[in-house]
Design an enzyme around this catalytic site. Structure first.
Site, PDB file in Angstrom:
ATOM      1  N   SER A  66      25.868 119.738   6.540  1.00  0.00           N
ATOM      2  CA  SER A  66      25.168 119.415   6.480  1.00  0.00           C
ATOM      3  C   SER A  66      24.422 118.328   5.957  1.00  0.00           C
ATOM      4  O   SER A  66      23.589 118.221   4.780  1.00  0.00           O
ATOM      5  CB  SER A  66      24.134 119.146   7.532  1.00  0.00           C
ATOM      6  OG  SER A  66      23.921 120.917   8.574  1.00  0.00           O
ATOM      7  N   ASP A  75      19.297 111.892  14.191  1.00  0.00           N
ATOM      8  CA  ASP A  75      19.787 113.368  13.112  1.00  0.00           C
ATOM      9  C   ASP A  75      19.345 112.666  11.817  1.00  0.00           C
ATOM     10  O   ASP A  75      20.582 113.072  10.745  1.00  0.00           O
ATOM     11  CB  ASP A  75      21.264 114.064  13.350  1.00  0.00           C
ATOM     12  CG  ASP A  75      20.612 115.686  12.793  1.00  0.00           C
ATOM     13  OD1 ASP A  75      19.612 115.817  12.137  1.00  0.00           O
ATOM     14  OD2 ASP A  75      21.829 115.985  12.710  1.00  0.00           O
ATOM     15  N   HIS A 127      17.699 117.713  10.485  1.00  0.00           N
ATOM     16  CA  HIS A 127      16.995 119.225  10.764  1.00  0.00           C
ATOM     17  C   HIS A 127      17.521 120.158   9.976  1.00  0.00           C
ATOM     18  O   HIS A 127      16.993 120.387  10.081  1.00  0.00           O
ATOM     19  CB  HIS A 127      18.727 119.539  11.530  1.00  0.00           C
ATOM     20  CG  HIS A 127      20.080 119.529  11.633  1.00  0.00           C
ATOM     21  ND1 HIS A 127      20.663 118.453  11.868  1.00  0.00           N
ATOM     22  CD2 HIS A 127      20.258 120.207  10.581  1.00  0.00           C
ATOM     23  CE1 HIS A 127      22.398 118.803  11.320  1.00  0.00           C
ATOM     24  NE2 HIS A 127      21.968 120.233  10.863  1.00  0.00           N
TER      25      HIS A 127
END
Length: 416
Positions: free
Chosen positions: A260, A176, A146
């Site tokens: 992230s 992911d 993402h």
């Protein structure tokens, strides 16, 4: 109204011609929800989730001891307690060394997109990544899918401030994860990958990344491993239903937007997880998640080759039986009350394993290899975790109210 049916893969054909004209209303609703694509329900810095469990977490406390320096002193004067800092200093030094071994391998990731025709491309978002390998002229970086999703270009921002153009080798929405490649000439540090199998609740956990962008690059937060094997549902096509359940490490080390793709390390300076998401609710504090490195390694190896992750493939679209109204269960599917769970096939991909095995629309699958299937999510979970491409599986299903079985061979298909 029916929920959108879920697909086990992208269809390559138009499906079988339906010769048996059963209830058109049911068929129309089953097919009306064909998803046009898959979108990760994750955002830079975290996924917005409801609280899974209300868990009490206890914070660590320092031990304070009172000591007297003169055994013959009989006075009633208060003894001032002293804190033994030797162990604390040893731990701090150990953590500092662990962090220094990894910190230069944690880089920034800039997702470059063009907003419109009249404006130049600019960073649409930032995240973090981990340099895990250096080989010849190239270095390899793992990050979250993402973080780079939708990018026209991707830049890696090294700890010396240099912006380096990166090539996206491969991405996988289901886990992911994404792997990038950059020139190795300016890469000085490679993060050692540890194992997540040895983690226990209460172990020290250290998150390294770039919260809120490059202004706070290389930020370090410390916490503990709060939980293992946490199951978090992921909605890939944003239809309000879970497409996948990912198992993650829970930590109270602060993970914020921009973290992230960064590293979760242990006290040995080894990467044990890839920071991925957090619960972002006003009522929740200190619940972040990381992808276990043992789960990430085989995906990284596949993505590094530039290929999509290959998973076992059946070739059906289906809805969960529990979403079908009672009238259609009886009239269209001809099921009695004893059949409570399963998935109703809405479409069969031409020349797929399901097609070759003779499965049809309105068949109700209840078992794969004697493993009960209650939803498309359970079907995917079982196939992707318990079977391999080329395996033969036995499918138990109901057709016109009668239980039948068939055998099919799982084929190779990228995507879901």
């Amino acid at each position: 109204m029916y929920e959108e049916h879920e697909k086990q893969s992208y269809p390559n054909g138009n499906g079988q011609n339906e010769s048996n004209k059963k209830d058109k209303n049911l068929g129309g609703m089953l097919l009306s929800g064909l998803a046009g694509g898959l979108v990760v329900a994750l955002f830079s810095g975290g996924i917005f989730l409801s609280v899974l469990d209300n868990e009490e977490q206890t914070a660590g406390t320092e031990q304070v001891t009172g000591e007297t320096t003169n055994e013959t002193d009989q006075s009633n004067e208060d003894v001032i307690p002293t804190t033994n800092v030797a162990n604390d200093n040893t731990e701090v030094n150990s953590l500092s060394e662990a962090i220094s071994n990894v910190s230069d391998a944690v880089v920034g990731i800039s997702n470059i997109q063009q907003v419109n025709l009249w404006e130049e491309s600019d960073a649409a978002g930032t995240g973090s990544g981990v340099v895990y390998k250096k080989e010849g002229d190239y270095a390899y970086v793992v990050t979250n899918n993402h973080v780079v999703e939708g990018a026209q270009d991707v830049e890696v921002i090294l700890t010396n401030g240099e912006h380096v153009e990166a090539q996206v080798l491969g991405t996988d929405a289901l886990t992911d994860l994404a792997v990038l490649r950059i020139p190795s000439d300016q890469v000085t540090t490679v993060a050692p990958l540890g194992t997540s199998a040895d983690l226990t609740v209460g172990d020290t956990a250290i998150a390294i990344g770039n919260p809120l962008g490059t202004e706070f690059a290389g930020s370090v937060t410390r916490g503990i491993i709060s939980g293992l094997d946490r199951a978090v549902d992921v909605d890939l096509n944003r239809d309000g239903m879970a497409d996948w359940t990912t198992e993650v490490i829970q930590t109270d080390a602060a993970i914020n937007p921009g973290n992230s793709g960064g590293a979760l390390i242990n006290t040995n300076g080894e990467v044990v997880g890839i920071n991925s998401m957090k619960i972002a609710l006003e009522s929740v504090e200190g619940i972040g998640f990381a992808i276990p490195i043992d789960d990430a390694k085989p995906i990284i190896e596949q993505l590094e080759t530039g290929k999509e992750v290959q998973r076992p493939f059946i070739g059906i679209s289906a809805v969960n039986l529990e979403t079908v109204p009672a009238r259609h269960k009886q009239e269209t599917l001809q099921l009695d009350e004893t059949v409570e769970n399963g998935i109703v096939i809405a479409d069969v991909e031409v020349s797929s394993p399901a097609d070759s095995a003779g499965l049809q629309r309105y068949d109700v699958i209840t078992k794969i290899n004697d493993h009960e299937i209650k939803s498309m999510l359970e079907l995917k979970t079982y196939l992707y975790r318990e079977t391999n491409i080329g395996d033969k599986v036995t499918v138990t299903f109901y057709r016109d109210g009668k239980e039948q079985t068939t055998t099919l061979t799982l084929s190779e298909q990228s995507g879901i």
